[in-house]
Design a protein around this motif. Structure first.
Motif, PDB file in Angstrom:
ATOM      1  N   PHE A  29      59.757  47.119  23.641  1.00  0.00           N
ATOM      2  CA  PHE A  29      58.316  46.917  23.544  1.00  0.00           C
ATOM      3  C   PHE A  29      57.780  46.310  24.828  1.00  0.00           C
ATOM      4  N   CYS A  30      56.457  46.311  24.943  1.00  0.00           N
ATOM      5  CA  CYS A  30      55.777  45.707  26.077  1.00  0.00           C
ATOM      6  C   CYS A  30      54.327  45.453  25.670  1.00  0.00           C
ATOM      7  N   VAL A  31      53.677  44.547  26.378  1.00  0.00           N
ATOM      8  CA  VAL A  31      52.304  44.163  26.086  1.00  0.00           C
ATOM      9  C   VAL A  31      51.442  44.336  27.327  1.00  0.00           C
ATOM     10  N   LEU A  32      50.208  44.750  27.119  1.00  0.00           N
ATOM     11  CA  LEU A  32      49.182  44.715  28.156  1.00  0.00           C
ATOM     12  C   LEU A  32      48.109  43.770  27.655  1.00  0.00           C
ATOM     13  N   ASP A  33      47.951  42.639  28.352  1.00  0.00           N
ATOM     14  CA  ASP A  33      46.971  41.630  27.982  1.00  0.00           C
ATOM     15  C   ASP A  33      45.745  41.812  28.868  1.00  0.00           C
ATOM     16  N   CYS A  34      44.629  42.177  28.261  1.00  0.00           N
ATOM     17  CA  CYS A  34      43.377  42.425  28.994  1.00  0.00           C
ATOM     18  C   CYS A  34      42.358  41.326  28.747  1.00  0.00           C
ATOM     19  N   ASN A  35      42.805  40.147  28.383  1.00  0.00           N
ATOM     20  CA  ASN A  35      41.910  39.025  28.141  1.00  0.00           C
ATOM     21  C   ASN A  35      41.269  38.617  29.466  1.00  0.00           C
ATOM     22  N   PRO A  36      39.943  38.755  29.587  1.00  0.00           N
ATOM     23  CA  PRO A  36      39.302  38.441  30.864  1.00  0.00           C
ATOM     24  C   PRO A  36      39.372  36.966  31.239  1.00  0.00           C
ATOM     25  N   ASP A  37      39.736  36.099  30.303  1.00  0.00           N
ATOM     26  CA  ASP A  37      39.826  34.670  30.595  1.00  0.00           C
ATOM     27  C   ASP A  37      41.215  34.240  31.056  1.00  0.00           C
ATOM     28  N   SER A  38      42.159  35.180  31.122  1.00  0.00           N
ATOM     29  CA  SER A  38      43.523  34.808  31.524  1.00  0.00           C
ATOM     30  C   SER A  38      43.616  34.728  33.049  1.00  0.00           C
ATOM     31  N   ASP A  39      44.697  34.134  33.540  1.00  0.00           N
ATOM     32  CA  ASP A  39      44.920  33.991  34.983  1.00  0.00           C
ATOM     33  C   ASP A  39      45.010  35.340  35.677  1.00  0.00           C
ATOM     34  N   LEU A  40      45.606  36.313  35.017  1.00  0.00           N
ATOM     35  CA  LEU A  40      45.790  37.649  35.569  1.00  0.00           C
ATOM     36  C   LEU A  40      45.245  38.656  34.561  1.00  0.00           C
ATOM     37  N   CYS A  41      44.434  39.575  35.011  1.00  0.00           N
ATOM     38  CA  CYS A  41      43.850  40.539  34.080  1.00  0.00           C
ATOM     39  C   CYS A  41      43.675  41.885  34.773  1.00  0.00           C
ATOM     40  N   PRO A  42      44.239  42.915  34.184  1.00  0.00           N
ATOM     41  CA  PRO A  42      45.134  42.904  33.024  1.00  0.00           C
ATOM     42  C   PRO A  42      46.550  42.530  33.461  1.00  0.00           C
ATOM     43  N   ARG A  56      40.687  51.933  30.795  1.00  0.00           N
ATOM     44  CA  ARG A  56      39.731  50.836  30.581  1.00  0.00           C
ATOM     45  C   ARG A  56      39.044  50.434  31.888  1.00  0.00           C
ATOM     46  N   ASP A  57      39.213  51.261  32.913  1.00  0.00           N
ATOM     47  CA  ASP A  57      38.552  51.081  34.216  1.00  0.00           C
ATOM     48  C   ASP A  57      39.070  49.910  35.038  1.00  0.00           C
ATOM     49  N   PHE A  58      40.298  49.482  34.800  1.00  0.00           N
ATOM     50  CA  PHE A  58      40.913  48.498  35.681  1.00  0.00           C
ATOM     51  C   PHE A  58      41.442  49.230  36.910  1.00  0.00           C
ATOM     52  N   VAL A  59      41.408  48.581  38.054  1.00  0.00           N
ATOM     53  CA  VAL A  59      41.867  49.208  39.296  1.00  0.00           C
ATOM     54  C   VAL A  59      43.233  48.683  39.737  1.00  0.00           C
ATOM     55  N   GLU A  60      43.724  47.659  39.059  1.00  0.00           N
ATOM     56  CA  GLU A  60      45.051  47.125  39.345  1.00  0.00           C
ATOM     57  C   GLU A  60      45.581  46.457  38.090  1.00  0.00           C
ATOM     58  N   VAL A  61      46.876  46.252  38.087  1.00  0.00           N
ATOM     59  CA  VAL A  61      47.527  45.558  36.974  1.00  0.00           C
ATOM     60  C   VAL A  61      48.508  44.561  37.576  1.00  0.00           C
ATOM     61  N   PHE A  62      48.687  43.448  36.895  1.00  0.00           N
ATOM     62  CA  PHE A  62      49.541  42.367  37.374  1.00  0.00           C
ATOM     63  C   PHE A  62      50.702  42.132  36.412  1.00  0.00           C
ATOM     64  N   LEU A  63      51.697  41.445  36.905  1.00  0.00           N
ATOM     65  CA  LEU A  63      52.757  40.907  36.066  1.00  0.00           C
ATOM     66  C   LEU A  63      53.299  39.675  36.753  1.00  0.00           C
ATOM     67  N   ARG A  64      53.956  38.854  35.993  1.00  0.00           N
ATOM     68  CA  ARG A  64      54.645  37.698  36.571  1.00  0.00           C
ATOM     69  C   ARG A  64      56.096  37.765  36.144  1.00  0.00           C
ATOM     70  N   VAL A  65      56.955  37.306  37.044  1.00  0.00           N
ATOM     71  CA  VAL A  65      58.388  37.401  36.796  1.00  0.00           C
ATOM     72  C   VAL A  65      59.080  36.206  37.425  1.00  0.00           C
ATOM     73  N   ASP A  66      60.119  35.760  36.768  1.00  0.00           N
ATOM     74  CA  ASP A  66      60.954  34.688  37.315  1.00  0.00           C
ATOM     75  C   ASP A  66      61.560  35.191  38.621  1.00  0.00           C
ATOM     76  N   PRO A  67      61.352  34.499  39.743  1.00  0.00           N
ATOM     77  CA  PRO A  67      61.894  34.973  41.019  1.00  0.00           C
ATOM     78  C   PRO A  67      63.420  35.062  41.037  1.00  0.00           C
ATOM     79  N   GLU A  68      64.069  34.468  40.062  1.00  0.00           N
ATOM     80  CA  GLU A  68      65.529  34.527  39.970  1.00  0.00           C
ATOM     81  C   GLU A  68      66.011  35.685  39.094  1.00  0.00           C
ATOM     82  N   ASN A  69      65.102  36.463  38.548  1.00  0.00           N
ATOM     83  CA  ASN A  69      65.469  37.555  37.642  1.00  0.00           C
ATOM     84  C   ASN A  69      65.891  38.774  38.464  1.00  0.00           C
ATOM     85  N   ALA A  70      67.158  38.793  38.810  1.00  0.00           N
ATOM     86  CA  ALA A  70      67.694  39.824  39.706  1.00  0.00           C
ATOM     87  C   ALA A  70      67.685  41.218  39.085  1.00  0.00           C
ATOM     88  N   ALA A  71      67.588  41.331  37.782  1.00  0.00           N
ATOM     89  CA  ALA A  71      67.548  42.653  37.146  1.00  0.00           C
ATOM     90  C   ALA A  71      66.128  43.204  37.105  1.00  0.00           C
TER      91      ALA A  71
END
Length: 163
Positions: free
Chosen positions: A57-70, A101-116
């Protein structure tokens, strides 16, 4: 014998039992919480399925109040189904949804140590922004107690304009 294709769709109430059965900490009811957020809006909880079996599974969070959107979040493919294309299919599906939904970019965050994960994200055309966000993670241990940890996650982005 041909293999059935991997299909991606939004999670439904009918998926909860199978998702819950695979949760590392079932007392946290993570799948239920994802589904509730999806039902509230601006949040898409997608599942990968093949021949009636959930692969991840995976999630796309489009909450405009979050740090990163989407933000692409919680990408998880069950270990026995990795390297079959489920992660890529989930990501592409949610990117297309963001584009619709007319977004022009998408973000993600990842642990910098996550080598996989990092090579996979780079292979999916995500680029590090150089930014890091302090992320608070809540987990539930085997006793049912909530544990809170924090770490600085690297922020990656992908342009949706070129596709």
């Amino acid at each position: 014998m041909p293999v059935d294709p991997i299909t991606i769709r939004l999670a439904t109430e009918g998926d909860l039992a199978a998702l819950h059965a695979r949760e590392a900490h079932p007392e946290a009811h993570l799948a239920q919480r994802h589904l509730e957020r999806q039902q509230a809006g601006d949040y898409y909880f997608a599942v990968a399925e093949q021949s009636g079996t959930l692969l991840g599974f995976c999630v796309l969070d489009c909450n405009p109040d979050s740090d990163l959107c989407p933000e692409l979040r919680s990408l998880w493919v069950y270990p026995e189904y990795r390297r079959l294309g489920a992660g890529r299919a989930l990501t592409r599906h949610l990117e297309n949804l963001a584009r619709e939904r007319d977004f022009v970019e998408v973000f993600l965050r990842v642990d910098p140590e996550n080598a996989a994960a990092i090579p996979m994200y780079i292979g999916l055309e995500y680029s590090p922004t150089g930014d890091h966000l302090l992320t608070t993670y809540e987990s539930v241990d085997a006793t049912g107690a909530t544990q809170v940890t924090q770490r600085h996650d690297a922020v990656y982005r992908k342009s949706l304009r070129a596709h």
